[in-house]
Scaffold this motif. Structure first.
Motif, PDB file in Angstrom:
ATOM      1  N   SER A  75       0.031   5.263   4.940  1.00  0.00           N
ATOM      2  CA  SER A  75      -1.304   4.874   4.509  1.00  0.00           C
ATOM      3  C   SER A  75      -2.384   5.406   5.449  1.00  0.00           C
ATOM      4  N   GLY A  89       0.840  -1.192   0.000  1.00  0.00           N
ATOM      5  CA  GLY A  89       0.000   0.000   0.000  1.00  0.00           C
ATOM      6  C   GLY A  89       0.873   1.239   0.000  1.00  0.00           C
ATOM      7  N   ARG A 131      -6.690  -1.325   4.633  1.00  0.00           N
ATOM      8  CA  ARG A 131      -5.385  -1.962   4.475  1.00  0.00           C
ATOM      9  C   ARG A 131      -4.648  -2.036   5.819  1.00  0.00           C
TER      10      ARG A 131
END
Length: 260
Positions: free
Chosen positions: A112, A107, A117
């Motif tokens: 992120s 990711g 995720r």
């Protein structure tokens, strides 16, 4: 008071000695897994500092397998191999941690903001924490009141911060509670678990620090010097924690097996 101070000093001396021995193993060129761990960690640090994604993909997934190899081969050096169940739990931990590494790496990494995720990565790490916690319990570690209370405060504070950002962070808050529980168990280690297990007193808190840095990294704009410094800090603390958790728990398991 004097007795308490002496006990504390003795505990610190055991941790210092165990950490010194661990550094010695990493520098031992007759055991390739030590230099391999250092190379994988350094490669990931360079990748994070420079933004070279290919280098990260080549290096990061090797950190935990190298740490696992060190933990397993320590038994050959000491003449105390792990019992089959202990080896299985330790290997399951390493597999889960590596899976979490790959999920997060594919990711946006530490930056992120995609909760899905992050939650998937946290689930993989949580599986590893459960396996490692089971091995700690098999090895005789038990929760102590002070360590449990301190980590309860840490977990509660982290959960409050995450949930204040949004209810979608509930899985991350739950993960934080599990990690704090593992750290509380790890820091409950004492002399009865063997000399090599003393590093667990450091391992749990360092893992907590690593994940705290990930949360801080999400607040910093990518590509900046602070962002890259945080990225490198996450890798430094994570690699250290993974190594100490795996080798320390393996040492406790071997010590328990020798007394069985």
């Amino acid at each position: 008071m004097t007795t308490k101070a002496t006990t504390t000093r003795s505990a610190l001396d055991r941790v210092r000695q165990a950490l010194t021995e661990r550094v010695g193993v990493l520098a031992d060129t007759s055991r390739p897994e030590g230099p391999a761990f250092l190379a994988a960690t350094a490669g990931t640090e360079i990748a994070k500092a420079t933004g070279i994604g290919v280098l990260e993909k080549l290096s990061k997934p090797l950190i935990v397998p190298a740490a696992l190899t060190i933990a397993l081969r320590d038994g050959r050096r000491d003449g105390l191999p792990l019992r089959p169940v202990d080896t299985a739990l330790l290997s399951a931990t390493a597999a889960a941690y590596t899976t979490g590494d790959v999920i997060l790496m594919l990711g946006d990494g530490h930056a992120s903001r995609e909760v899905g995720r992050l939650a998937a990565g946290a689930a993989a790490f949580a599986t590893g924490h459960l396996a490692l916690g089971a091995l700690m319990l098999r090895s005789g570690l038990r929760f102590k009141p002070v360590q449990s209370a301190v980590h309860g405060v840490v977990a509660g504070t982290a959960a409050a911060v995450l949930l204040a950002e949004g209810r979608e962070n509930a899985p991350l808050a739950a993960y934080g509670g599990l990690l704090a529980t593992l750290s509380a168990l790890a820091t409950s280690v004492d002399r009865s678990h063997g000399r090599g297990a003393a590093v667990l007193a450091v391992a749990g808190p360092v893992f907590l620090l690593s994940d705290s840095l990930i949360l801080a990294r999400r607040k910093v704009e990518g590509g900046t010097a602070p962002a890259r410094a945080l990225d490198v800090g996450v890798i430094d603390t994570y690699a250290t924690a993974a190594l100490l958790l795996l080798t320390g728990t393996a040492a406790a398991a071997r010590h328990a097996g020798s007394r069985a």
